[in-house]
Design a protein around this motif. Sequence first.
Motif, short mmCIF file in Angstrom:
data_model
loop_
_atom_site.label_atom_id
_atom_site.label_comp_id
_atom_site.label_asym_id
_atom_site.label_seq_id
_atom_site.Cartn_x
_atom_site.Cartn_y
_atom_site.Cartn_z
N SER A 100 0.83 -1.21 0.00
CA SER A 100 0.00 0.00 0.00
C SER A 100 0.86 1.26 0.00
O SER A 100 0.57 2.23 -0.71
CB SER A 100 -0.93 0.01 1.21
OG SER A 100 -1.85 -1.05 1.15
N ALA A 101 1.93 1.26 0.79
CA ALA A 101 2.85 2.39 0.81
C ALA A 101 3.54 2.56 -0.53
O ALA A 101 3.74 3.68 -1.01
CB ALA A 101 3.88 2.22 1.92
N ALA A 102 3.90 1.44 -1.17
CA ALA A 102 4.52 1.51 -2.49
C ALA A 102 3.56 2.12 -3.50
O ALA A 102 3.98 2.89 -4.38
CB ALA A 102 4.94 0.10 -2.95
N ALA A 103 2.28 1.80 -3.38
CA ALA A 103 1.28 2.37 -4.29
C ALA A 103 1.17 3.87 -4.10
O ALA A 103 1.14 4.64 -5.08
CB ALA A 103 -0.08 1.71 -4.06
N LEU A 104 1.10 4.34 -2.86
CA LEU A 104 0.99 5.78 -2.59
C LEU A 104 2.25 6.51 -3.03
O LEU A 104 2.19 7.62 -3.59
CB LEU A 104 0.74 6.01 -1.10
CG LEU A 104 -0.59 5.48 -0.55
CD1 LEU A 104 -0.69 5.72 0.96
CD2 LEU A 104 -1.77 6.10 -1.27
N PHE A 105 3.41 5.90 -2.80
CA PHE A 105 4.67 6.51 -3.23
C PHE A 105 4.73 6.60 -4.75
O PHE A 105 5.20 7.59 -5.31
CB PHE A 105 5.85 5.69 -2.71
CG PHE A 105 7.19 6.37 -2.86
CD1 PHE A 105 7.61 7.31 -1.93
CD2 PHE A 105 8.02 6.06 -3.92
CE1 PHE A 105 8.85 7.94 -2.06
CE2 PHE A 105 9.24 6.68 -4.06
CZ PHE A 105 9.67 7.62 -3.13
N ARG A 106 4.22 5.58 -5.43
CA ARG A 106 4.20 5.58 -6.91
C ARG A 106 3.29 6.68 -7.44
O ARG A 106 3.66 7.38 -8.39
CB ARG A 106 3.72 4.22 -7.42
CG ARG A 106 3.61 4.11 -8.94
CD ARG A 106 5.00 4.05 -9.55
NE ARG A 106 4.96 3.81 -10.97
CZ ARG A 106 4.96 4.75 -11.90
NH1 ARG A 106 4.97 6.03 -11.55
NH2 ARG A 106 4.95 4.43 -13.19
N VAL A 107 2.13 6.85 -6.85
CA VAL A 107 1.21 7.90 -7.28
C VAL A 107 1.85 9.27 -7.08
O VAL A 107 1.83 10.13 -7.97
CB VAL A 107 -0.13 7.79 -6.52
CG1 VAL A 107 -0.96 9.04 -6.73
CG2 VAL A 107 -0.90 6.56 -6.98
N ALA A 108 2.40 9.51 -5.91
CA ALA A 108 3.01 10.81 -5.61
C ALA A 108 4.20 11.10 -6.51
O ALA A 108 4.35 12.21 -7.03
CB ALA A 108 3.44 10.85 -4.14
N SER A 109 5.05 10.11 -6.72
CA SER A 109 6.23 10.32 -7.57
C SER A 109 5.84 10.53 -9.02
O SER A 109 6.49 11.30 -9.74
CB SER A 109 7.21 9.15 -7.43
OG SER A 109 6.60 7.93 -7.83
N SER A 110 4.76 9.87 -9.48
CA SER A 110 4.31 10.06 -10.87
C SER A 110 3.85 11.50 -11.09
O SER A 110 4.19 12.12 -12.11
CB SER A 110 3.16 9.11 -11.19
OG SER A 110 3.59 7.77 -11.15
N LEU A 111 3.10 12.04 -10.15
CA LEU A 111 2.64 13.42 -10.28
C LEU A 111 3.80 14.41 -10.15
O LEU A 111 3.86 15.40 -10.89
CB LEU A 111 1.57 13.71 -9.23
CG LEU A 111 0.24 12.97 -9.41
CD1 LEU A 111 -0.68 13.23 -8.24
CD2 LEU A 111 -0.44 13.39 -10.72
N ALA A 112 4.73 14.14 -9.23
CA ALA A 112 5.89 15.02 -9.07
C ALA A 112 6.75 15.00 -10.33
O ALA A 112 7.25 16.05 -10.77
CB ALA A 112 6.70 14.60 -7.85
#
Length: 434
Positions: free
Chosen positions: A263-275
Amino acid sequence: MKHWFKDAHFRSLLKNSSYLAVSKVVAAIAGIATLAFAGRGLGVMLFGMLVLITSYAKAASGLSKFQSWQLIVRYGGQALALGEHEDFKSSTGFAFALDVVSGIGGMIVAVMVLPFLGGWFGIPDKYLWLAMLYCTLLPTMGAATPVGVLRALDRFDLISWQGTTYPIARAVLAGIAFAAGAPFEIYVGIWFITDLGGDIYFWFLAWRELRRRGLLKGIRPTLRPTTLPGAWRFAIHVNLTSSLITAWGPIARLVVGGLLGPSAAALFRVASSLADSAQKPADFLSKAFYPEVVRMDLSTKHPWKLMLRSAAFSGMVASAAVLLLLVGGKSLVSLIFGDEFLGAYPVLMVLIIAPVIGIFSFPLPSMLYALDRPDAPLKARLIGTIVYFGLIAPLCWNFGIMGAAVAFVLAYASMGIVLALQVRAEYRRVRSKA
């Protein structure tokens, strides 16, 4: 600023980067749509598992591949600028051989060690077969040789065209899977098929362009580039730098998954994609900047002015994207991915600092490569990676996913400072001889 556009190299840089910009904007929209469909269709946990499986294959590719396109641009681009074809053919043959050997070798090693490493990265036994299947993409993943060929031949329009095909196809297929309520395995299959199709299409475009220009004859795969002085040294330095870059992308997501769960990997992936979307203008310019500057005389002021102008122009263009994320990031996450992913917003607010640094520092590695200093970006990336992995575990244990974001930003800043100091030293050295 008007006089900037009188510079032929600056105009060429903008022309080629505009091709990439159009494709990347389309690809970015398609990519965000794809992630949105997958995130809503799978939920945080299974979406995180998809991130971990694809990240493992990309990490293995990044660690094994030589980023051989840089060899073709470095040696072949200069040769073509002088109207000579032999060094271009030799560098292409060397790059192709490196891609084949490293791709097959990387695939074998990745599949063999996965049963031992999967649990560390949060991939359970029941999904190991899917991850192993995805690793069979390694021989084609990355498509470095065709990228180098098309960049050296100044066919950024073809790179742009290829860059829109597979993201659109993936978005369409992911949308169909979401509408049909498809299971997890279907999503993995969609990623597999579109990755493979995109890479094969890249190889086809490069082959067709070489045939059209009569450059196919004489290109032979070889690991002994006797006519290219320092080619192995350059290739090894670039490969090591590329491996360290991978540590900041796919490996970072694997480490977050291993420390904090899927779940943390998913949230980190979403945030890094937008950044990452805020840094796209710098990425476009970077891919066009290197082939341009490698043709120039670095003992003159011209390439250094081009470097400063490119960084300034990138900053102006990217500032709007940064401002948009700062003001509307929370609403954007909720609208695209759903409220289940709102935990990515505070992470995004930290990660946005990294692309701000990257926007202004993007020309620095290219300048060092053009100066025949492939060791310099490697040293900078190594220092940043040491900072990153020295901080990520304790920060994650104490601050969760926010700690991973802080570690990433501090490491990125360290790398940018080292790159700037090295370029400054090289400028003084080169200009003192002028």
